[in-house]
Design a protein around this motif. Structure first.
Motif, PDB file in Angstrom:
ATOM      1  N   VAL A 287       0.848  -1.188   0.000  1.00  0.00           N
ATOM      2  CA  VAL A 287       0.000   0.000   0.000  1.00  0.00           C
ATOM      3  C   VAL A 287       0.887   1.243   0.000  1.00  0.00           C
ATOM      4  O   VAL A 287       1.781   1.373   0.838  1.00  0.00           O
ATOM      5  CB  VAL A 287      -0.943   0.011   1.218  1.00  0.00           C
ATOM      6  N   TYR A 288       0.630   2.131  -0.965  1.00  0.00           N
ATOM      7  CA  TYR A 288       1.392   3.368  -1.082  1.00  0.00           C
ATOM      8  C   TYR A 288       0.456   4.558  -0.850  1.00  0.00           C
ATOM      9  O   TYR A 288      -0.705   4.535  -1.255  1.00  0.00           O
ATOM     10  CB  TYR A 288       2.033   3.479  -2.468  1.00  0.00           C
ATOM     11  N   ARG A 289       0.985   5.592  -0.203  1.00  0.00           N
ATOM     12  CA  ARG A 289       0.184   6.782   0.094  1.00  0.00           C
ATOM     13  C   ARG A 289       0.950   8.034  -0.325  1.00  0.00           C
ATOM     14  O   ARG A 289       2.170   8.024  -0.468  1.00  0.00           O
ATOM     15  CB  ARG A 289      -0.131   6.851   1.587  1.00  0.00           C
ATOM     16  N   GLY A 290       0.196   9.122  -0.531  1.00  0.00           N
ATOM     17  CA  GLY A 290       0.835  10.371  -0.909  1.00  0.00           C
ATOM     18  C   GLY A 290      -0.144  11.520  -0.840  1.00  0.00           C
ATOM     19  O   GLY A 290      -1.339  11.341  -0.569  1.00  0.00           O
ATOM     20  N   GLU A 294      -0.353  11.142  -8.285  1.00  0.00           N
ATOM     21  CA  GLU A 294       0.963  10.835  -8.845  1.00  0.00           C
ATOM     22  C   GLU A 294       1.994  10.614  -7.752  1.00  0.00           C
ATOM     23  O   GLU A 294       2.841   9.722  -7.850  1.00  0.00           O
ATOM     24  CB  GLU A 294       1.429  11.958  -9.778  1.00  0.00           C
ATOM     25  N   GLY A 295       1.915  11.422  -6.668  1.00  0.00           N
ATOM     26  CA  GLY A 295       2.864  11.262  -5.572  1.00  0.00           C
ATOM     27  C   GLY A 295       2.765   9.908  -4.909  1.00  0.00           C
ATOM     28  O   GLY A 295       3.780   9.289  -4.567  1.00  0.00           O
ATOM     29  N   ALA A 296       1.527   9.413  -4.741  1.00  0.00           N
ATOM     30  CA  ALA A 296       1.337   8.100  -4.134  1.00  0.00           C
ATOM     31  C   ALA A 296       1.817   6.997  -5.080  1.00  0.00           C
ATOM     32  O   ALA A 296       2.441   6.023  -4.659  1.00  0.00           O
ATOM     33  CB  ALA A 296      -0.134   7.897  -3.784  1.00  0.00           C
ATOM     34  N   TYR A 297       1.555   7.168  -6.379  1.00  0.00           N
ATOM     35  CA  TYR A 297       1.957   6.162  -7.364  1.00  0.00           C
ATOM     36  C   TYR A 297       3.477   6.054  -7.458  1.00  0.00           C
ATOM     37  O   TYR A 297       4.028   4.962  -7.634  1.00  0.00           O
ATOM     38  CB  TYR A 297       1.367   6.513  -8.722  1.00  0.00           C
ATOM     39  N   LEU A 298       4.163   7.177  -7.311  1.00  0.00           N
ATOM     40  CA  LEU A 298       5.615   7.192  -7.450  1.00  0.00           C
ATOM     41  C   LEU A 298       6.350   6.976  -6.132  1.00  0.00           C
ATOM     42  O   LEU A 298       7.587   6.948  -6.106  1.00  0.00           O
ATOM     43  CB  LEU A 298       6.070   8.525  -8.063  1.00  0.00           C
ATOM     44  N   ALA A 303       3.504   2.118   2.704  1.00  0.00           N
ATOM     45  CA  ALA A 303       3.056   2.325   4.073  1.00  0.00           C
ATOM     46  C   ALA A 303       3.092   1.005   4.833  1.00  0.00           C
ATOM     47  O   ALA A 303       3.466   0.957   6.001  1.00  0.00           O
ATOM     48  CB  ALA A 303       1.644   2.903   4.072  1.00  0.00           C
ATOM     49  N   PHE A 304       2.743  -0.074   4.164  1.00  0.00           N
ATOM     50  CA  PHE A 304       2.906  -1.424   4.703  1.00  0.00           C
ATOM     51  C   PHE A 304       2.754  -2.408   3.563  1.00  0.00           C
ATOM     52  O   PHE A 304       2.262  -2.074   2.482  1.00  0.00           O
ATOM     53  CB  PHE A 304       1.899  -1.725   5.826  1.00  0.00           C
ATOM     54  N   GLN A 305       3.183  -3.640   3.781  1.00  0.00           N
ATOM     55  CA  GLN A 305       3.048  -4.686   2.775  1.00  0.00           C
ATOM     56  C   GLN A 305       2.961  -6.044   3.446  1.00  0.00           C
ATOM     57  O   GLN A 305       3.261  -6.193   4.633  1.00  0.00           O
ATOM     58  CB  GLN A 305       4.201  -4.648   1.777  1.00  0.00           C
ATOM     59  N   GLY A 306       2.536  -7.035   2.685  1.00  0.00           N
ATOM     60  CA  GLY A 306       2.408  -8.389   3.207  1.00  0.00           C
ATOM     61  C   GLY A 306       2.245  -9.373   2.073  1.00  0.00           C
ATOM     62  O   GLY A 306       2.409  -9.034   0.897  1.00  0.00           O
ATOM     63  N   ILE A 307       1.908 -10.617   2.425  1.00  0.00           N
ATOM     64  CA  ILE A 307       1.769 -11.679   1.430  1.00  0.00           C
ATOM     65  C   ILE A 307       0.436 -12.385   1.619  1.00  0.00           C
ATOM     66  O   ILE A 307       0.063 -12.737   2.750  1.00  0.00           O
ATOM     67  CB  ILE A 307       2.922 -12.696   1.544  1.00  0.00           C
ATOM     68  N   ARG A 321      -3.021   6.361   5.632  1.00  0.00           N
ATOM     69  CA  ARG A 321      -3.806   7.590   5.471  1.00  0.00           C
ATOM     70  C   ARG A 321      -3.117   8.504   4.464  1.00  0.00           C
ATOM     71  O   ARG A 321      -1.902   8.646   4.474  1.00  0.00           O
ATOM     72  CB  ARG A 321      -3.932   8.304   6.818  1.00  0.00           C
ATOM     73  N   GLY A 322      -3.911   9.110   3.579  1.00  0.00           N
ATOM     74  CA  GLY A 322      -3.334  10.024   2.606  1.00  0.00           C
ATOM     75  C   GLY A 322      -4.388  10.617   1.699  1.00  0.00           C
ATOM     76  O   GLY A 322      -5.546  10.202   1.703  1.00  0.00           O
ATOM     77  N   GLU A 323      -3.962  11.609   0.908  1.00  0.00           N
ATOM     78  CA  GLU A 323      -4.851  12.198  -0.090  1.00  0.00           C
ATOM     79  C   GLU A 323      -5.129  11.194  -1.210  1.00  0.00           C
ATOM     80  O   GLU A 323      -6.176  11.231  -1.846  1.00  0.00           O
ATOM     81  CB  GLU A 323      -4.210  13.456  -0.681  1.00  0.00           C
ATOM     82  N   ALA A 324      -4.160  10.303  -1.442  1.00  0.00           N
ATOM     83  CA  ALA A 324      -4.324   9.260  -2.455  1.00  0.00           C
ATOM     84  C   ALA A 324      -3.658   7.981  -1.979  1.00  0.00           C
ATOM     85  O   ALA A 324      -2.629   8.020  -1.289  1.00  0.00           O
ATOM     86  CB  ALA A 324      -3.727   9.703  -3.789  1.00  0.00           C
TER      87      ALA A 324
END
Length: 358
Positions: A287-290, A294-298, A303-307, A321-324
């Motif tokens: 999970v990515y936040r920004g 575009e900021g979140a995508y790049l 923020a965290f990850q798992g399997i 938590r984030g705007e995107a």
């Protein structure tokens, strides 16, 4: 034809070999005698309807543009893709056939930059950049790659070979863009079912195709796309393989942006739960936040990850938590295949009541 100056385009139409692309005579076309691919005698003793014919000695005439592609649409129609236009020869040139302008809004790239689907729809790389389709009997090409408009229109195709092949099992077309010399490049696949484009690249530049051919054999295993590659090997496009001729396959997809409602506002991801298909390999989720889409995508750090493993997963309740927000899925181990049946995300607008998105 003289010395090494030979036609660079070829196709089979109405039992004739059709040639074009002769340097210095780029508007001309040449057709062999019917059922005789070696007979190019344009002035036999007796004139017959099946004799060889060329643009410079036929009523149909030369094409009013530089010829880039020869496309046999049907036994009646031969489409000629040019630099800035598209023409069509209707009927055999020795039997009253004529050449007509189909479109002056776009041309077709040089070579085999086209394919047809099982329904006869023609797809091609347009002279202005981008993939178009031409329905049977239509004179109005339609842009297919609108969602990649900027990427395709700014693509420099100089010294690149563009080819297309339709894949029946995948119900879509492969767009191969191979540099003249071995170099990293991006190819594309268009999923016609979902109208979505997917980038493809090979780990080894040796695997970039310089030619492609759809082989339609009797056995299911013989109905494949064959690729002539830059290392002079011929390879088969096999959906059941988990490696590219011993080279590792790494795959991923981004889902998002995740948000609550239509407006851009800060939100909180509270929970994730997924169902992975039976027999599929493990899936790594990140999970990515920004502060922007575009900021979140790049973002380089999740923020965290798992399997996730096959079957229904436990609920992931770490928050982001984030705007995107973006969710990235990828294969957990090299060469492993994976398939996701469903993903449920619980999102809350920051400071407001929870909402549910699926």
């Amino acid at each position: 034809v003289s010395g090494s100056n030979k036609p660079r385009l070829i196709c089979l139409w109405r039992a004739r070999i059709v040639l074009s692309g002769l340097v210095g005579d780029e508007h001309n076309w040449f057709m062999s005698k019917v059922f005789d691919p070696t007979d190019f005698d344009y002035s036999p003793t007796t004139v017959t309807e099946d004799q060889a014919v060329a643009g410079n000695n036929a009523l149909a005439g030369k094409i009013g543009d530089v010829v880039n592609a020869l496309i046999p649409l049907s036994d009646e129609n031969l489409l000629i893709g040019c630099d800035h236009s598209i023409w069509q020869i209707t009927g055999d040139p020795m039997s009253g056939g004529r050449a007509d302008l189909v479109s002056d809004t776009t041309g077709i790239a040089f070579g085999r930059a086209w394919c047809k689907d099982p329904g006869g729809m023609l797809y091609f790389w347009g002279g202005r950049g981008g993939v178009y389709r031409l329905p049977p009997g239509s004179a109005s090409p339609e842009l297919v790659s609108g969602n990649l408009l900027d990427r395709f229109r700014t693509l420099n195709t100089a010294n690149k070979r563009i080819m297309m092949a339709w894949s029946v099992p995948e119900n879509g077309l492969h767009l191969f863009i191979t540099p003249a010399t071995a170099a990293a490049t991006t190819h594309y696949f268009w999923d016609s079912t979902n109208n979505s484009w997917w980038p493809d690249s090979f780990t080894s530049t040796d695997h970039n195709p310089t030619s492609c051919f759809v082989y339609d054999g009797d056995a299911p295993a013989d109905r494949d796309i064959l690729l002539g590659c830059q290392d002079s090997y011929i390879r088969r496009w096999d959906l059941d393989e988990d490696s590219d001729d011993t080279k590792a396959i790494v795959s991923h997809v981004y889902l998002g942006p995740l948000r609550v409602g239509d407006k851009m506002s800060e939100c909180v991801l509270n929970e994730l739960q997924a169902t992975i298909a039976d027999g599929a390999g493990n899936v790594t989720y990140s999970v990515y936040r920004g502060e922007s889409i575009e900021g979140a995508y790049l973002a380089s750090t999740p923020a965290f990850q798992g399997i996730w493993s096959e079957g229904k997963s436990h609920s992931e309740r770490r928050r982001a938590r984030g705007e995107a927000l973006w969710l990235k899925l990828s294969n957990s181990s090299i060469n492993s295949t994976w398939s996701v049946e469903s993903i449920t995300a619980r999102l809350t607008a920051a400071g407001k009541s929870a909402q549910r998105a699926k």
